[in-house]
Design a protein around this motif. Sequence first.
Motif, mmCIF file in Angstrom:
data_model
loop_
_atom_site.group_PDB
_atom_site.id
_atom_site.type_symbol
_atom_site.label_atom_id
_atom_site.label_comp_id
_atom_site.label_asym_id
_atom_site.label_seq_id
_atom_site.Cartn_x
_atom_site.Cartn_y
_atom_site.Cartn_z
ATOM 1 N N ALA A 54 2.526 -2.394 3.894
ATOM 2 C CA ALA A 54 2.685 -1.201 3.259
ATOM 3 C C ALA A 54 1.715 -0.172 3.890
ATOM 4 O O ALA A 54 0.646 -0.397 4.220
ATOM 5 N N ILE A 55 2.200 1.076 3.608
ATOM 6 C CA ILE A 55 1.276 2.116 4.254
ATOM 7 C C ILE A 55 0.107 2.348 3.418
ATOM 8 O O ILE A 55 -1.026 2.475 3.985
ATOM 9 N N ILE A 56 0.262 2.240 1.879
ATOM 10 C CA ILE A 56 -0.969 2.321 1.119
ATOM 11 C C ILE A 56 -0.983 0.908 0.508
ATOM 12 O O ILE A 56 -0.157 0.447 -0.394
ATOM 13 N N ARG A 57 -1.755 0.010 0.900
ATOM 14 C CA ARG A 57 -2.040 -1.457 0.657
ATOM 15 C C ARG A 57 -2.478 -1.347 -0.880
ATOM 16 O O ARG A 57 -3.518 -0.784 -1.123
ATOM 17 N N PRO A 58 -2.138 -2.404 -1.655
ATOM 18 C CA PRO A 58 -2.562 -2.363 -2.946
ATOM 19 C C PRO A 58 -4.243 -3.045 -2.831
ATOM 20 O O PRO A 58 -4.502 -3.615 -1.659
ATOM 21 N N LEU A 59 -5.138 -2.593 -3.877
ATOM 22 C CA LEU A 59 -6.510 -2.824 -3.813
ATOM 23 C C LEU A 59 -6.812 -4.286 -3.807
ATOM 24 O O LEU A 59 -7.576 -4.741 -3.230
ATOM 25 N N GLU A 60 -5.733 -5.204 -4.341
ATOM 26 C CA GLU A 60 -6.059 -6.473 -4.562
ATOM 27 C C GLU A 60 -5.941 -7.053 -3.135
ATOM 28 O O GLU A 60 -6.634 -8.279 -2.943
ATOM 29 N N HIS A 120 -10.468 7.343 -3.370
ATOM 30 C CA HIS A 120 -9.943 7.554 -2.263
ATOM 31 C C HIS A 120 -8.637 6.814 -2.012
ATOM 32 O O HIS A 120 -7.512 7.393 -1.538
ATOM 33 N N HIS A 121 -8.259 5.861 -2.737
ATOM 34 C CA HIS A 121 -7.016 5.173 -2.994
ATOM 35 C C HIS A 121 -6.225 5.952 -3.628
ATOM 36 O O HIS A 121 -4.647 6.098 -3.297
ATOM 37 N N LEU A 122 -6.431 6.467 -4.842
ATOM 38 C CA LEU A 122 -5.704 7.113 -5.742
ATOM 39 C C LEU A 122 -5.310 8.445 -5.083
ATOM 40 O O LEU A 122 -4.124 9.146 -5.102
ATOM 41 N N ILE A 123 -5.886 9.063 -4.335
ATOM 42 C CA ILE A 123 -5.825 10.400 -3.294
ATOM 43 C C ILE A 123 -4.866 10.115 -2.426
ATOM 44 O O ILE A 123 -3.859 10.670 -2.203
ATOM 45 N N ASN A 124 -4.995 8.934 -1.715
ATOM 46 C CA ASN A 124 -3.895 8.377 -0.749
ATOM 47 C C ASN A 124 -2.469 8.105 -1.186
ATOM 48 O O ASN A 124 -1.584 8.288 -0.578
#
Length: 220
Positions: A54-60, A120-124
């Motif tokens: 995925a373009i934005i991969r999950p944190l896990e 940074h993940h939330l912003i992405n």
Amino acid sequence: MSETQQVSAFPLPPMQYINHYTDENVKRGKIPQPPPLIQDNYTMFGVPFNADDAIIRPLESQGLRRLYPQNYDHKRELKKLNHSILVNFLDLIDILIKMPDSSKRTEKLEDMNLLFIHMHHLINEFRPHQARETLRVMLEIQKKQRHEIVEKFQKHLETVTELIQKSLVAIPDDLSFDSKALVQTELLKVKAEVEDTEMDIEPCDQLDRMMCDIVDSMSK
């Protein structure tokens, strides 16, 4: 042992690519071909990636511990993360003042690093929304420009129509002078044709004219 391959963190300068696309190489077909489509795995700047990711991969999937629930409000969580970063930064300063060699300094740095990664993940995760909004704004600008062009065209059309109507009204009903002018024009054309015909006739010599007169008198 094979030598460790060094990978640059930055792409090559543009001139490394531009030098291959000279006019001579283009004519001879020696320019580099585009790379093939990536099907499976690939490496970018030394980091492996999968084309199906995925373009934005999950944190896990990145081996990181999630600090917020699955269902969350982005705005609220970003505020909480921002507050936590400020608190941890003050704690880090306090540790550096009181116990600079303590292991808590490293733990606090790791905590701050994790907080920055989450922020940074939330912003992405707003990137798809940003892309949609950017596209919507672009379409609205194009729509506005087209409406302005149509309005300008309509104004020019009305101006030209008004000029044509005024010109039609200004034309007089009595057009007799036009017929007279037409007759004069026809006479000038006939006169010009006669002059052209006379100019085309070759000039007659005087002796030839005298011989013609003698022959005409004898024939009578």
